[in-house]
Design a protein around this motif. Structure first.
Motif, PDB file in Angstrom:
ATOM      1  N   THR A 108     -13.880 -57.186 -30.845  1.00  9.99           N
ATOM      2  CA  THR A 108     -13.978 -57.220 -28.829  1.00  9.99           C
ATOM      3  C   THR A 108     -13.475 -55.422 -29.328  1.00  9.99           C
ATOM      4  OG1 THR A 108     -13.807 -58.953 -28.915  1.00  9.99           O
ATOM      5  CG2 THR A 108     -13.027 -57.730 -27.304  1.00  9.99           C
ATOM      6  N   SER A 109     -13.812 -54.424 -28.103  1.00 10.71           N
ATOM      7  CA  SER A 109     -13.118 -53.159 -27.870  1.00 10.71           C
ATOM      8  C   SER A 109     -11.980 -53.338 -27.758  1.00 10.71           C
ATOM      9  CB  SER A 109     -14.099 -53.088 -26.889  1.00 10.71           C
ATOM     10  OG  SER A 109     -13.195 -53.152 -25.542  1.00 10.71           O
TER      11      SER A 109
ATOM     12  N   ASP B 197     -16.294 -54.655 -19.649  1.00  7.59           N
ATOM     13  CA  ASP B 197     -16.313 -53.827 -20.095  1.00  7.59           C
ATOM     14  C   ASP B 197     -17.576 -53.116 -20.241  1.00  7.59           C
ATOM     15  OD1 ASP B 197     -15.494 -53.116 -22.989  1.00  7.59           O
ATOM     16  OD2 ASP B 197     -16.410 -55.113 -24.037  1.00  7.59           O
ATOM     17  N   PHE B 198     -17.476 -52.433 -21.880  1.00  2.18           N
ATOM     18  CA  PHE B 198     -18.231 -50.805 -21.983  1.00  2.18           C
ATOM     19  C   PHE B 198     -17.649 -50.544 -22.959  1.00  2.18           C
ATOM     20  CE2 PHE B 198     -14.803 -49.590 -19.612  1.00  2.18           C
ATOM     21  CZ  PHE B 198     -13.737 -48.543 -20.612  1.00  2.18           C
ATOM     22  N   ASN B 199     -19.141 -48.787 -23.040  1.00  2.00           N
ATOM     23  CA  ASN B 199     -18.835 -49.050 -24.985  1.00  2.00           C
ATOM     24  C   ASN B 199     -18.459 -47.475 -24.666  1.00  2.00           C
ATOM     25  OD1 ASN B 199     -21.168 -47.752 -23.225  1.00  2.00           O
ATOM     26  ND2 ASN B 199     -22.564 -47.944 -25.612  1.00  2.00           N
ATOM     27  N   GLU B 200     -18.061 -46.997 -25.638  1.00  2.00           N
ATOM     28  CA  GLU B 200     -17.431 -45.240 -25.271  1.00  2.00           C
ATOM     29  C   GLU B 200     -18.529 -44.498 -24.528  1.00  2.00           C
ATOM     30  OE1 GLU B 200     -14.572 -42.850 -25.739  1.00  2.00           O
ATOM     31  OE2 GLU B 200     -14.773 -44.217 -25.844  1.00  2.00           O
TER      32      GLU B 200
ATOM     33  N   SER C 152     -20.486 -45.016 -22.048  1.00  2.00           N
ATOM     34  CA  SER C 152     -20.287 -44.886 -20.913  1.00  2.00           C
ATOM     35  C   SER C 152     -19.075 -43.866 -20.344  1.00  2.00           C
ATOM     36  CB  SER C 152     -19.687 -46.105 -20.324  1.00  2.00           C
ATOM     37  OG  SER C 152     -21.480 -47.024 -20.754  1.00  2.00           O
TER      38      SER C 152
ATOM     39  N   VAL D 209     -23.081 -51.676 -31.544  1.00  2.00           N
ATOM     40  CA  VAL D 209     -22.934 -50.964 -29.932  1.00  2.00           C
ATOM     41  C   VAL D 209     -21.960 -50.218 -29.519  1.00  2.00           C
ATOM     42  CG1 VAL D 209     -22.957 -52.764 -27.509  1.00  2.00           C
ATOM     43  CG2 VAL D 209     -23.932 -53.947 -29.331  1.00  2.00           C
ATOM     44  N   GLU D 210     -20.869 -49.911 -30.073  1.00  2.00           N
ATOM     45  CA  GLU D 210     -19.371 -49.883 -29.434  1.00  2.00           C
ATOM     46  C   GLU D 210     -19.715 -48.229 -29.340  1.00  2.00           C
ATOM     47  OE1 GLU D 210     -16.509 -48.301 -28.118  1.00  2.00           O
ATOM     48  OE2 GLU D 210     -17.561 -50.646 -28.083  1.00  2.00           O
ATOM     49  N   ASN D 211     -21.099 -47.924 -31.043  1.00  2.00           N
ATOM     50  CA  ASN D 211     -20.818 -46.031 -31.089  1.00  2.00           C
ATOM     51  C   ASN D 211     -23.168 -45.498 -30.508  1.00  2.00           C
ATOM     52  OD1 ASN D 211     -18.918 -45.547 -32.665  1.00  2.00           O
ATOM     53  ND2 ASN D 211     -19.660 -47.833 -33.524  1.00  2.00           N
TER      54      ASN D 211
ATOM     55  N   SER E 288     -25.889 -56.832 -18.653  1.00  3.31           N
ATOM     56  CA  SER E 288     -25.724 -55.762 -19.494  1.00  3.31           C
ATOM     57  C   SER E 288     -26.696 -54.925 -19.210  1.00  3.31           C
ATOM     58  CB  SER E 288     -26.510 -56.178 -20.839  1.00  3.31           C
ATOM     59  OG  SER E 288     -27.191 -55.821 -20.633  1.00  3.31           O
TER      60      SER E 288
ATOM     61  N   ARG F  14     -18.592 -57.593 -29.223  1.00  4.60           N
ATOM     62  CA  ARG F  14     -20.047 -56.749 -29.602  1.00  4.60           C
ATOM     63  C   ARG F  14     -20.064 -56.321 -31.010  1.00  4.60           C
ATOM     64  NH1 ARG F  14     -17.631 -52.312 -27.252  1.00  4.60           N
ATOM     65  NH2 ARG F  14     -17.154 -53.605 -25.751  1.00  4.60           N
TER      66      ARG F  14
END
Length: 585
Positions: free
Chosen positions: A174-175, A262-265, A267, A244-246, A335, A240
């Protein structure tokens, strides 16, 4: 005084735990009742209150029977709390392992079995044979366990160990924005086990007393911090992986209520401060998206477009929304993937600009070039009249008239070239709208538009086409002219359907094999008065529909005469309107 302080601590800490638990229950019920795992967590807290208050009764009451009853209730509530904690972890992480038949049987045996056997132990003695009374630092009973109770302890260790494994795995995948919340929850669960272990090692004054309930206080405190300070139930991170995170493309995750969870970097490069909007509706977190996205009801994706200006540049995104699954969780999660299509949008704009310039060139050809030709035609007519009036001798008059004829023919050829170039420029764009048309109807309409003389048209098999009727008419007109211009006066043209399109064939002299690869090139012609654009127009009109046209020998064999143009990619099998072949005209 020391005994009194110890007694107060042993009684007061469980009471404080119960009070904190009541506050948590009220807060969750008022504000977080619809969050995943909230109801199970409230039930866990309620059973936990029974556990700690049973411990208080065990210590406070002096009647041995009541103490024994309180001790039994304390044991049952403890196992019930452990089981509910496992269910909560399953729901919160979305793993859904508590729905597996094996897990359900284990939980039922763990909670129900201990409860039943505890209150009937007097009859069978499977869990413990006797209770050892203690008088210091206060009155309480110590359980002397039998092997039957050890079996339940092992089963409990397996269930809780698996729950912790799921929680840790969830934490690692998880983030970082939710690591603190999950660490607090994990630490709270471990506090109960740690309290029991420390009690068994003699660290606490009341040796032999079950101290696990005293771990409920740090569990409640740590959970309170996670709930009130770090919004445990608001932040429902979706597991994730590093890919996905990258991702360079922004990815947002929304819950069933359309709230950002949630969101990735990537965003954060589009929207600053997303951390502060976790748990907020999408319209608050990313207001530009509210009019762009739509949530699919099924597994299909929905798409939209977003244009946003940041870093002193305008960026274009395609926005795709799809439903995602959280294990066996029945709730709908979504998503939102944003793909940067700025380069593609620029190419589209450049193509549009080129098309506009092409239209301008076509207009220039149509007006500015036609006008001088018309003026030249006027002068030709004047010269024709002057030659006839001046009384030139026959030889000079014939030569002058021949020059005028060639000049007029040249003008006519230029007019034909202009018409063909305009057709390619204006009609060669991709088809945007189509209609259902009959192959035979369009072929016959084109036949009526061409000077066919003694030639014959036959439609062998009809079908319906989804096409731009005007462009399809242009295809047939040019193919018919090609057959008439290069064949005998009584040439026969045949039109028919194929499995994936249609064909146009004739019985004329055909095209030499060495020229077969060049027929669709601009400027290809075998006559002095041809423009060389007719078949190029045919190919352009076909490609604008997404079709393919090829020159094949008649009947698929290497015949020396006749031509056969086959169009493929038109659609499925032919839909015949009339079973009988169309009569020739």
């Amino acid at each position: 005084m020391v005994v009194s302080a110890v007694y107060l601590a042993y009684v007061g800490l469980p009471v404080l735990t119960a009070v904190i638990g009541v506050g948590l229950i009220y807060w969750i019920y008022r504000l977080q009742w619809d969050r995943p795992g909230a109801k199970t967590f409230v039930l866990l807290l309620l059973v936990g209150k029974v556990w700690v208050l049973s411990l208080v009764a065990h210590i406070v009451v002096s009647d041995p029977t009541l103490q024994w009853t309180a001790a039994m209730l304390e044991t049952s509530a403890a196992f019930g709390s452990y089981g509910l904690f496992a269910v909560f972890v399953s729901q919160y992480t979305g793993s859904g392992f508590h729905r597996h038949p094996v897990a359900q049987v284990a939980l039922a045996v763990l909670v129900g079995g201990v409860t039943v056997l505890s209150f009937t132990n007097w009859a069978h003695g499977l869990l413990y044979q006797r209770l050892v009374p203690h008088r210091t630092p206060f009155t309480y009973y110590e359980f002397v366990y039998e092997p039957g109770f050890i079996v339940f302890i092992v089963l409990l260790a397996v269930v809780i160990g698996y729950a912790w494994t799921v929680l840790v795995k969830y934490l690692l995948s998880t983030s970082q924005r939710s690591e603190v919340q999950l660490v607090l929850l994990l630490a709270g669960g471990l506090a109960i086990a740690l309290a029991q272990v420390l009690g068994k090692t003699g660290v606490f004054p009341a040796e032999g007393l079950a101290h696990a309930a005293y771990g409920a206080l740090p569990f409640n405190v740590l959970t309170t911090v996670a709930l009130f300070r770090l919004r445990l139930f608001d932040i429902q991170p979706v597991a994730r992986n590093a890919v996905v995170e990258n991702l360079r493309d922004p990815v947002l995750v929304l819950d069933e209520d359309g709230r950002l969870v949630d969101f990735n970097e990537a965003s954060t490069r589009v929207w600053d401060g997303l951390d502060a909007h976790v748990g907020d509706p999408l319209g608050v977190a990313c207001p530009e998206l509210i009019d762009v996205v739509s949530f699919p009801e099924s597994g299909e994706e929905t798409a939209g477009r977003l244009t946003r200006r940041f870093d002193d540049a305008e960026r274009h995104y395609s926005v795709n929304v799809s439903r995602v699954s959280r294990g066996r969780d029945d709730r709908r999660w979504y998503s939102v993937l944003l793909r940067d299509v700025t380069a593609l949008e620029r190419s589209r704009w450049q193509l549009q600009t080129q098309n506009e310039r092409l239209d301008q060139v076509a207009s220039t050809i149509s007006h500015d070039l036609r006008n001088p030709i018309q003026v030249a035609d006027g002068y030709v007519e004047m010269l024709d009249e002057m030659v006839g009036a001046d009384g030139l001798d026959a030889a000079d008059a014939d030569e002058a008239m021949e020059c005028l004829r060639k000049t007029s023919e040249t003008h006519s050829r230029m007019e034909a070239i202009i018409d063909d170039v305009l057709t390619i420029a204006r009609e060669g764009k991709t088809v945007e709208s189509t209609e259902r048309v009959a192959l035979s109807t369009v072929a016959r309409d084109a036949w009526e538009n061409v000077d066919t003389g003694a030639a014959t048209l036959t439609v062998t098999e009809d079908r319906r086409l989804q096409a731009d009727r005007s462009k399809l008419l242009t295809i047939f007109e040019n193919l018919l002219r090609n057959a008439l211009d290069h064949g005998p006066d009584d040439v026969t043209v045949e039109v028919g359907a194929t499995a994936d399109g249609f064909y146009v064939a004739d019985d004329g002299p055909g095209i030499p094999a060495e020229h077969a690869d060049s027929v669709f090139e601009y400027g290809y012609t075998t006559t002095d008065d041809g423009t060389g654009l007719g078949l190029s127009i045919v190919e352009t009109m076909a490609e604008s529909h997404g079709w393919t046209v090829e020159l094949e020998p008649p009947g698929g064999e290497a015949a020396s005469t006749g031509t056969r143009f086959v169009f493929t990619g038109v659609g499925g099998g032919p839909v015949v309107d009339d079973q009988d072949p169309q009569p020739a005209i």
